[in-house]
Design an enzyme around this catalytic site. Structure first.
Site, mmCIF file in Angstrom:
data_model
loop_
_atom_site.group_PDB
_atom_site.id
_atom_site.type_symbol
_atom_site.label_atom_id
_atom_site.label_comp_id
_atom_site.label_asym_id
_atom_site.label_seq_id
_atom_site.Cartn_x
_atom_site.Cartn_y
_atom_site.Cartn_z
ATOM 1 N N HIS A 7 43.663 48.508 39.140
ATOM 2 C CA HIS A 7 43.111 48.668 37.909
ATOM 3 C C HIS A 7 41.690 49.638 37.881
ATOM 4 O O HIS A 7 41.249 50.200 36.923
ATOM 5 C CB HIS A 7 42.774 47.172 37.378
ATOM 6 C CG HIS A 7 41.546 46.699 37.974
ATOM 7 N ND1 HIS A 7 41.507 45.563 38.773
ATOM 8 C CD2 HIS A 7 39.963 46.859 37.585
ATOM 9 C CE1 HIS A 7 40.216 44.961 39.046
ATOM 10 N NE2 HIS A 7 39.306 45.851 38.471
ATOM 11 N N SER A 45 34.838 45.686 41.519
ATOM 12 C CA SER A 45 36.328 45.634 41.902
ATOM 13 C C SER A 45 36.590 46.527 43.182
ATOM 14 O O SER A 45 36.197 47.692 43.001
ATOM 15 C CB SER A 45 37.105 45.964 40.789
ATOM 16 O OG SER A 45 37.092 44.970 39.891
ATOM 17 N N ASP A 89 47.854 44.386 42.173
ATOM 18 C CA ASP A 89 46.546 45.010 41.780
ATOM 19 C C ASP A 89 45.932 45.830 43.079
ATOM 20 O O ASP A 89 44.737 45.365 43.113
ATOM 21 C CB ASP A 89 45.621 43.888 41.019
ATOM 22 C CG ASP A 89 44.540 44.746 40.266
ATOM 23 O OD1 ASP A 89 44.397 46.019 40.135
ATOM 24 O OD2 ASP A 89 43.849 44.121 39.651
#
Length: 370
Positions: free
Chosen positions: A108, A222, A139
């Site tokens: 992402h 992230s 992911d």
């Protein structure tokens, strides 16, 4: 990709929902107590006098200095391997995977882009990197620096099976654009199953066996590193919990990281083959949709189509069947089905309960691979 837009993430433990942790731009324990235990052979007077001795003040101060030294050593060792990844608009973090310039991050963070600017912790000027492959189902993604600098330091990845609740961890990344930031916490739980939302940059992935941590995970973290005091990466921070009761604001101290074992499994395949050839993710082999009952409550997953020669077809499931249970897990939505499968492995045999023409039936299914 941009968590600051408040993507509607959900996780397995209500009411919190998980939110992606990549960012658009720079903005801006429990302790028990009780009376000392008295020895069975001590008189009341002896018991009262016994606890008078205390450790010298220098002892806890020395212990604190030792812990600080451990923190500093880990930060010195690992932070040079944590990078900032900048796309056209959004940013996130990444971890140097090898000396050839491969960097692992979240899918992402990458989104639909192919080229990125990567800033190393010890370099001021950004370097160009290109996408090797993105695997949204877990992911994870790998990018590679076009011109890796000399002395590029790869992170060391730990053994996920040895991660324990209570161990101290550090989260490293670029929260809110603040590069080379470090937060501290503990491993709060292991084996969590978390489902991302599919909007505003989310992959919609259901990820099993995630590490839950109290270390602060904020937008921009992230793809960074969750690190133990041995200096090994135990996970890639991916999600932070939000609470609808707080207006979808962050629920402090609840973050999730993809375990290092899965990171290595996916990254090694991408680097070797340019794609994921063995996902290790169980699949039923259907296309489905959530159905509701007469009270408009989610009541199962209707099979829209089955994959030819897939697990469902081989077991006799067909379009129109409504799945209501997989193993011991009640199935009410597509998400609950994905979460049930996330805990399984390809080749596992499980019992599926479904309705056909208003009649409840069961069938044993040998799961395939996603």
């Amino acid at each position: 990709m941009d968590a600051s837009r408040r993507s509607p993430y959900r996780r397995a433990l209500p009411p919190a929902v998980a939110a992606l942790c990549c960012s658009l731009a720079f903005v801006a324990g429990c302790v028990g107590s009780g009376a000392p235990e008295r020895r069975a052979d001590a008189s009341p007077r002896q018991a009262t006098r016994a606890p008078q001795a205390a450790l010298p003040a220098a002892v806890p101060r020395a212990a604190a200095r030792d812990l600080e030294d451990d923190y500093r050593k880990v930060i010195r060792d690992v932070l040079p391997s944590v990078v900032q990844i900048q796309g056209r608009e959004d940013l996130g973090s990444g971890v140097v995977y090898d000396g050839r310039g491969h960097i692992v991050t979240n899918a992402h963070v990458i989104g639909e882009e192919k080229t990125f600017r990567v800033t190393l912790a010890n370099h001021q000027e950004p370097l160009t990197a290109r996408l090797v492959h993105s695997y949204p189902e877990q992911d994870l993604a790998v990018v590679r620096l076009e011109d890796p600098p000399d002395g590029l330091r790869a992170a060391r990845f730990g053994d996920s099976s040895r991660v324990e609740v209570g161990q101290i961890v550090l989260a490293m990344g670029s929260p809110l654009g603040l590069s080379s930031s470090v937060t501290q916490g503990i491993v709060s739980a292991t084996g969590r199953t978390v489902t991302e939302g599919g909007g505003s940059g989310g992959t919609g992935a259901t990820i099993g066996n995630m590490v839950q941590t109290s270390a602060a995970i904020n937008p921009g973290n992230s793809g960074g590193a969750l690190v133990g005091l041995d200096g090994r990466v135990i996970g890639i921070p991916t999600l932070a919990a939000t609470d609808p009761g707080l207006g979808d604001g962050a629920a402090p101290g609840i973050g999730f990281a993809i375990p290092a074992s899965m990171v290595r499994t996916v990254a090694d395949q991408i680097i070797k083959d340019g794609r994921v050839t063995d996902s290790g993710r169980a699949a039923l082999g259907i296309t489905g949709r959530t159905v509701v009952d007469r009270d408009y409550r989610a009541a199962g997953v209707a099979v829209v189509d089955v994959v030819e020669e897939g697990a469902a077809e081989r077991a006799g499931l067909r379009a129109g069947d409504v799945l209501t249970r997989v193993g011991a897990t009640e199935i009410t939505t597509i998400t609950s089905l994905a979460e049930a499968l996330a805990a399984a492995r390809p080749g596992d045999r499980t019992r599926v309960t479904f309705t056909r023409d208003g009649e409840e039936r069961t069938v044993d299914v040998t799961l395939g691979e996603q």
